[in-house]
Design a protein around this motif. Structure first.
Motif, mmCIF file in Angstrom:
data_model
loop_
_atom_site.group_PDB
_atom_site.id
_atom_site.type_symbol
_atom_site.label_atom_id
_atom_site.label_comp_id
_atom_site.label_asym_id
_atom_site.label_seq_id
_atom_site.Cartn_x
_atom_site.Cartn_y
_atom_site.Cartn_z
ATOM 1 N N ILE A 1 8.078 3.408 -8.320
ATOM 2 C CA ILE A 1 7.312 4.423 -7.597
ATOM 3 C C ILE A 1 8.293 5.498 -7.170
ATOM 4 C CG2 ILE A 1 6.023 4.973 -5.503
ATOM 5 C CD1 ILE A 1 4.301 3.449 -7.348
ATOM 6 N N GLN B 1 -4.377 2.824 -1.083
ATOM 7 C CA GLN B 1 -4.253 2.371 -2.476
ATOM 8 C C GLN B 1 -3.091 1.400 -2.628
ATOM 9 O OE1 GLN B 1 -4.766 4.648 -6.150
ATOM 10 N NE2 GLN B 1 -4.899 6.476 -4.856
ATOM 11 N N LEU C 1 0.101 -0.182 -4.664
ATOM 12 C CA LEU C 1 1.066 0.426 -5.558
ATOM 13 C C LEU C 1 0.789 0.083 -7.020
ATOM 14 C CD1 LEU C 1 4.397 0.002 -3.564
ATOM 15 C CD2 LEU C 1 2.753 1.878 -3.529
ATOM 16 N N LYS D 1 0.822 -1.206 0.000
ATOM 17 C CA LYS D 1 0.000 0.000 0.000
ATOM 18 C C LYS D 1 0.862 1.265 0.000
ATOM 19 C CE LYS D 1 -3.937 -2.241 0.327
ATOM 20 N NZ LYS D 1 -3.423 -3.616 0.175
ATOM 21 N N VAL D 2 0.243 2.362 -0.401
ATOM 22 C CA VAL D 2 0.921 3.658 -0.428
ATOM 23 C C VAL D 2 1.481 4.008 0.953
ATOM 24 C CG1 VAL D 2 0.518 6.142 -0.630
ATOM 25 C CG2 VAL D 2 -0.320 4.588 -2.402
ATOM 26 N N GLU D 3 0.712 3.734 1.992
ATOM 27 C CA GLU D 3 1.175 4.050 3.346
ATOM 28 C C GLU D 3 2.473 3.327 3.671
ATOM 29 O OE1 GLU D 3 -0.754 4.501 7.799
ATOM 30 O OE2 GLU D 3 -1.599 3.008 6.419
ATOM 31 N N CYS E 1 4.674 2.298 1.508
ATOM 32 C CA CYS E 1 5.717 2.852 0.652
ATOM 33 C C CYS E 1 6.259 4.161 1.225
ATOM 34 C CB CYS E 1 5.175 3.067 -0.757
ATOM 35 S SG CYS E 1 6.430 3.531 -1.960
ATOM 36 N N LEU F 1 3.956 9.917 -5.121
ATOM 37 C CA LEU F 1 3.231 9.878 -3.852
ATOM 38 C C LEU F 1 2.869 11.276 -3.374
ATOM 39 C CD1 LEU F 1 5.208 7.084 -1.962
ATOM 40 C CD2 LEU F 1 3.218 6.884 -3.463
#
Length: 404
Positions: free
Chosen positions: A107, A135, A137, A72-74, A76, A112
């Motif tokens: 990414i 979300q 990745l 997940k974005v968090e 990352c 982000l």
């Protein structure tokens, strides 16, 4: 093992043999590579550095950690903060036991930044921020990014990064990820080169440089046979030697949409901000801009090399109210500035150690004179490698000039 040169009944391996031995892990004496031979060659003024450090695999970072499409974005964001990195390769996990993961894309921190508002974790945080954090990745990864092979010459790596306005290229072999080359690796390379110059070339060159200084713009016009290290120490000494003079600037009361227009038109990432008296007061970077834009439209699945600069990154609803934000509200006020006679290698050290991508150049009265960015550093290094290529007996065709 290769052809050597006979001197006093001792065979000294030639430079090409040494390079091949290093790549193959073969020693030149009793299974061990003789570093003393390289030191002797450096002391004799031979351009060993540019022959031993010449392709992507010589400078790439092999110790990389990857994330997966399902992360997940968090996670990352936390990974980037904890490891102090701005790019993360993304892999597709194997579906069958024994299979290897497949490289999918990259990414970046910029990707982000556009997703998360500056109010995350603060009073102004809204539901969109939390949705963005959840979300995967796979929904935002840049697939099929511009890449290089392990044997890509460093000069061509620099060309790709400069021409495509990117800070990292993955190093791939048959689709497998072997490493990455980032701006940090490029700065580190310049620092290493400076240490070599200090140890072996600089003593006499600084004295010569005070008598007759060579402009960087003239370096690449010289015919083959010139010594790039000697010319480097004569032409590149201060930030003034590579800075972009009279950069486009805006005033603090200007608005965000104007900053976007300038960045797209000039193909730049940094805009100095001055007050009404023309004194430097801040800086707006593309990250400052992205942080204050609303969530972008759905991104394209890949990034083409000829894509219009920042069109995708700055895609925005023209009705976005944040476009009217004054730059004084979004600019970075804690900027790093130097005088034009500040030592270039010291400036590169500041960029490297502080993980920043630009330095502003001012006079004693804080009037803006220029800017030195990591792109300027890459252009200078590109010129040095091009000169080293020209100095070889059978140089490869030279790449076309890099846009300034």
């Amino acid at each position: 093992m290769g052809v050597g040169i006979k001197t006093d009944n001792t065979t000294i391996p030639d430079i090409e043999t040494k390079r091949k031995n290093i790549e193959a892990g073969i020693g030149t004496e009793n299974g061990q590579f003789r570093l003393i031979d390289v030191i002797d060659d450096l002391s004799a003024g031979k351009e060993v550095f540019f022959q031993l450090v010449r392709v992507a695999k010589d400078i790439m970072n092999k110790n990389i950690t990857t994330l997966t499409l399902d992360d997940k974005v968090e996670a990352c964001l936390k990974f980037m903060r904890d490891n102090k990195v701005r790019h993360v390769p993304v892999m597709d996990p194997p579906t069958e036991e024994g299979d290897k993961p497949n490289f999918v894309g990259v990414i970046s921190a910029r990707d982000l930044t556009r997703l998360i508002s500056p109010y995350l974790g603060k009073v102004g945080e809204d539901a969109n921020d939390q949705r963005a954090l959840r979300q995967p990745l796979g929904a935002i990864v840049t697939r099929h990014p511009i890449s290089v092979s392990p044997e890509t010459p460093i000069k061509k790596v620099l060309f790709k990064m400069i021409h495509n306005h990117i800070d990292m290229v993955p190093v791939l072999a048959n689709g497998d990820l072997l490493g990455i080359v980032t701006i940090t690796d490029i700065l580190h390379l310049f620092i290493r080169l400076n240490k070599i110059l200090q140890l072996f070339n600089m003593t006499g060159e600084r004295e010569k440089a005070t008598k007759k200084k060579i402009r960087l713009i003239d370096m690449n016009r010289r015919s083959g046979g010139s010594n790039p290290s000697s010319l480097l120490s004569s032409a590149i000494q201060t930030v003034e030697d590579i800075m972009t003079e009279q950069p486009v600037s805006l005033e603090e009361q200007d608005i965000l949409s104007e900053a976007i227009e300038v960045m797209q038109k000039e193909k730049i990432r940094h805009v100095p901000i001055v007050n009404r008296e023309g004194k430097l007061v801040g800086m707006v970077s593309d990250r400052n801009v992205l942080r204050h834009l609303s969530t972008p439209p759905k991104q394209k699945p890949s990034q083409a090399e000829d894509e219009e600069f920042r069109t995708r990154l700055f895609a925005v609803d023209p009705k976005d109210p944040n476009l009217s934000l004054q730059l004084t509200r979004i600019m970075t006020k804690e900027i790093v500035s130097v005088l034009p006679n500040y030592g270039l290698f010291n400036a590169i050290g500041i960029l490297h150690e502080n993980r920043i991508s630009s330095l502003l150049v001012v006079d004693e009265e804080e009037n803006l004179l220029g800017i030195v960015t990591v792109t300027d550093v890459m252009r200078a290094l590109f010129t040095v490698y091009e000169m080293a290529e020209k100095s070889q007996p059978n140089p490869e065709p030279i790449l076309s000039s890099v846009e300034v």
